[in-house]
Scaffold this motif. Structure first.
Motif, PDB file in Angstrom:
ATOM      1  N   SER A 132      64.365  58.264  27.126  1.00  0.00           N
ATOM      2  CA  SER A 132      64.471  57.194  26.127  1.00  0.00           C
ATOM      3  C   SER A 132      63.757  57.559  24.835  1.00  0.00           C
ATOM      4  O   SER A 132      64.175  57.154  23.742  1.00  0.00           O
ATOM      5  CB  SER A 132      63.909  55.889  26.681  1.00  0.00           C
ATOM      6  OG  SER A 132      62.541  56.025  27.028  1.00  0.00           O
ATOM      7  N   GLU A 133      62.682  58.343  24.937  1.00  0.00           N
ATOM      8  CA  GLU A 133      61.966  58.777  23.729  1.00  0.00           C
ATOM      9  C   GLU A 133      62.827  59.729  22.907  1.00  0.00           C
ATOM     10  O   GLU A 133      62.849  59.655  21.666  1.00  0.00           O
ATOM     11  CB  GLU A 133      60.645  59.459  24.109  1.00  0.00           C
ATOM     12  CG  GLU A 133      59.690  58.593  24.916  1.00  0.00           C
ATOM     13  CD  GLU A 133      59.280  57.339  24.190  1.00  0.00           C
ATOM     14  OE1 GLU A 133      59.182  57.358  22.951  1.00  0.00           O
ATOM     15  OE2 GLU A 133      59.057  56.318  24.870  1.00  0.00           O
ATOM     16  N   ALA A 165      65.503  57.691  21.207  1.00  0.00           N
ATOM     17  CA  ALA A 165      64.972  56.840  20.145  1.00  0.00           C
ATOM     18  C   ALA A 165      64.700  57.624  18.869  1.00  0.00           C
ATOM     19  O   ALA A 165      64.707  57.053  17.771  1.00  0.00           O
ATOM     20  CB  ALA A 165      63.681  56.159  20.616  1.00  0.00           C
ATOM     21  N   ARG A 166      64.495  58.923  18.989  1.00  0.00           N
ATOM     22  CA  ARG A 166      64.127  59.733  17.828  1.00  0.00           C
ATOM     23  C   ARG A 166      65.301  60.465  17.196  1.00  0.00           C
ATOM     24  O   ARG A 166      65.197  60.922  16.053  1.00  0.00           O
ATOM     25  CB  ARG A 166      63.047  60.755  18.226  1.00  0.00           C
ATOM     26  CG  ARG A 166      61.703  60.119  18.488  1.00  0.00           C
ATOM     27  CD  ARG A 166      60.613  61.131  18.753  1.00  0.00           C
ATOM     28  NE  ARG A 166      60.485  62.150  17.731  1.00  0.00           N
ATOM     29  CZ  ARG A 166      59.427  62.953  17.607  1.00  0.00           C
ATOM     30  NH1 ARG A 166      58.395  62.825  18.431  1.00  0.00           N
ATOM     31  NH2 ARG A 166      59.386  63.868  16.672  1.00  0.00           N
ATOM     32  N   ASN A 216      69.922  61.413  17.576  1.00  0.00           N
ATOM     33  CA  ASN A 216      71.231  61.091  18.153  1.00  0.00           C
ATOM     34  C   ASN A 216      71.492  62.022  19.326  1.00  0.00           C
ATOM     35  O   ASN A 216      72.223  63.005  19.228  1.00  0.00           O
ATOM     36  CB  ASN A 216      72.325  61.233  17.096  1.00  0.00           C
ATOM     37  CG  ASN A 216      73.679  60.804  17.621  1.00  0.00           C
ATOM     38  OD1 ASN A 216      73.767  60.026  18.571  1.00  0.00           O
ATOM     39  ND2 ASN A 216      74.736  61.320  17.019  1.00  0.00           N
ATOM     40  N   TYR A 267      70.534  52.842  32.380  1.00  0.00           N
ATOM     41  CA  TYR A 267      70.539  53.109  30.947  1.00  0.00           C
ATOM     42  C   TYR A 267      71.870  53.745  30.547  1.00  0.00           C
ATOM     43  O   TYR A 267      72.604  54.299  31.375  1.00  0.00           O
ATOM     44  CB  TYR A 267      69.371  54.006  30.549  1.00  0.00           C
ATOM     45  CG  TYR A 267      69.261  55.305  31.326  1.00  0.00           C
ATOM     46  CD1 TYR A 267      69.942  56.456  30.905  1.00  0.00           C
ATOM     47  CD2 TYR A 267      68.468  55.402  32.469  1.00  0.00           C
ATOM     48  CE1 TYR A 267      69.841  57.647  31.597  1.00  0.00           C
ATOM     49  CE2 TYR A 267      68.356  56.583  33.165  1.00  0.00           C
ATOM     50  CZ  TYR A 267      69.048  57.702  32.738  1.00  0.00           C
ATOM     51  OH  TYR A 267      68.945  58.882  33.440  1.00  0.00           O
ATOM     52  N   ALA A 316      61.145  52.645  25.555  1.00  0.00           N
ATOM     53  CA  ALA A 316      60.586  53.549  24.551  1.00  0.00           C
ATOM     54  C   ALA A 316      59.220  53.041  24.091  1.00  0.00           C
ATOM     55  O   ALA A 316      58.973  51.834  24.011  1.00  0.00           O
ATOM     56  CB  ALA A 316      61.534  53.674  23.369  1.00  0.00           C
ATOM     57  N   GLY A 341      57.677  53.382  21.117  1.00  0.00           N
ATOM     58  CA  GLY A 341      57.532  52.893  19.748  1.00  0.00           C
ATOM     59  C   GLY A 341      56.276  53.460  19.104  1.00  0.00           C
ATOM     60  O   GLY A 341      55.798  54.542  19.462  1.00  0.00           O
TER      61      GLY A 341
END
Length: 463
Positions: free
Chosen positions: A66-67, A70-71, A73, A86, A251, A253
């Motif tokens: 997920s990290e 999140a950062r 594509n 997920y 994630a 954040g």
């Protein structure tokens, strides 16, 4: 083909970045939660991370999938045999993912877990032969990953039978030259006897790994090839990791900076709901004086395993550090196994606490010679792993492996107790748990059974 292993000694974990230098595409396999290193390495090679996958639902740490998503594509992939919560693209046995001149062949390799996949890499620039196997837990260095994590004995036996088929049908059919790069390496409790090297080859394992050698000689299907006794005890936090990984890890954040707290503020913070002091100094320093109720888990290669064992699930850690520079490492160790960032850390360390005239507790520390002389007055509690206990222990000792101790504190013998492990690290963790539960009649054995054996003191392998 670009290939790099990322080794995290503290979890016995390895993850991988595989890239095609012509198209610039890259795949991350079994990422840990702090993903900055993957992007940094890809950036240095002119690669972009386009795909990421876990070989299986991990029990020992939280995934970084997920990290990564999140950062950037990044398309997440997942075993078609898994029920994943997920968003991902399922990949099935025999499918080939093309990353330019790098072919990633998916092998369904159940045993360690039912959905487990391994990835066979083909470097087409070098030819058609398979180059390396990212084996996850399907094959380790000198060992195999344990099949007993997802149920009782019947489920473990069924998983072991599936593992035998995997080894004969998927692993032993590979050429000897294929390099094997596992996810679980030395230090992981996912195996009982993992070798110290970080990679191996199919041919080397065929000749030296006892299970593979036996299967290779058999020449016919074998349904019972794994021994399940004397596996390492499972840390309690492992029960939480797989479910989160299969559902999808939230994630992180933006992470808050754990505040530096002077002694008065630290003392107030200790009284907050869920707050637990984690003293990351080594056993000898902890024994010499520590904050009452603190848990002792020395910062080092075993920290995440034992902090996850000692720290309650809903705890918020307050850290005592040897040096402020240790804060980042300790914080990431906690995050990787599902705890929030620390609620704060003791500014000035134990020097500041002592000079502020705050209360202290101590642990009596004795040598193995002193233990021998006091065996009539002291009961012995051995907190090592089952295989260590079976190899030899002090006669009359009580055996409760450290991973199970938090749930079995009421089984510790009454009266004065000497706690022993291999060297004094795990025994100090255990003593801090006992102290926090109200037991002040426990002593730590310096050097543990390593010192006992070095002194040629007697042991038994009986019950």
């Amino acid at each position: 083909m670009f290939f790099r292993q990322f080794h995290l000694e503290a979890l016995g974990h390895a993850s991988y970045l595989v890239g095609d230098t012509f198209t610039g595409q890259a795949l991350v396999v079994d990422p840990r939660r702090d993903v900055g290193g993957y992007f940094e390495s890809a950036r240095a090679q002119g690669l972009r991370i386009t795909h990421a996958v876990d070989t299986h639902g991990h029990n020992d740490y939280l995934s970084g999938l997920s990290e990564l998503a999140a950062r950037s594509n990044v398309q997440l992939l997942g075993s078609a045999e898994a029920q994943l919560g997920y968003e991902h693209r399922p990949i099935k046995d025999g499918e080939v993912l093309d990353l330019g001149d790098v072919g990633v062949e998916v092998l369904h390799t159940p045993g360690h877990t039912p959905e487990h996949i391994s990835l066979l890499l083909h470097d087409r620039e070098a030819g058609d032969e398979a180059a390396l196997l990212l084996s996850g837990g399907a094959l380790l260095v000198g060992d195999l990953a344990r099949p007993d994590l997802l149920g009782g004995e019947d489920e473990a036996r069924a998983a072991a039978r599936a593992f035998c088929k995997t080894l004969q049908a998927k692993i032993l059919t590979l050429p000897d030259h294929v390099e094997v790069w596992p996810t679980h390496v030395a230090g992981s409790l996912c195996g009982a006897n993992i070798g110290s090297r970080l990679s191996t080859t199919v041919g080397y394992e065929r000749r030296t790994n006892p299970v593979l050698a036996e299967l290779d000689r058999a020449g016919e299907p074998v349904t019972d090839c794994l021994r399940l006794e004397n596996l390492p005890a499972v840390p309690p936090y492992w029960r939480r990791m797989r479910a989160q990984n299969m559902t999808g890890v939230a994630a992180l954040g933006v992470l808050p900076e754990p505040p530096a707290l002077l002694p008065d503020a630290f003392e107030r913070a200790v009284s907050a709901p869920g707050a637990v002091v984690v003293d990351t100094r080594q056993a000898e320093a902890f024994g010499g004086g520590h904050i009452p109720g603190a848990l002792n888990v020395g910062l080092g290669s075993s920290f995440p395993t034992w902090v996850g064992t000692a720290l309650p699930e809903d705890a918020r850690a307050l850290l005592v550090l040897d040096d402020p520079s240790d804060l980042v490492a300790a914080t990431w160790h906690l995050l990787r196994i599902g705890y929030p960032p620390p609620a704060g850390w003791l500014a000035g360390g134990m020097y500041a606490w002592r000079t502020a005239a705050k209360s202290l507790e101590r642990v009596e520390q004795i040598t193995v010679h002193e233990l021998r002389d006091r065996l009539g007055d002291l009961r012995v509690l051995d907190v090592r792993q089952p295989a260590e206990w079976a190899a030899g222990h002090i006669e009359g000792a009580t055996f409760i492996t450290g991973a199970e101790l938090p749930g079995r504190l009421d089984e510790v013998p009454a009266g004065s107790v000497a706690v022993v492990c291999g060297s004094g690290f795990r025994s100090s963790v255990s003593i801090s748990l006992l102290h926090a539960s109200g037991r002040d009649d426990v002593v730590n054995v310096l050097g543990g059974m390593s010192a006992w054996n070095a002194a040629d003191l007697p042991t038994t392998d009986g019950v």
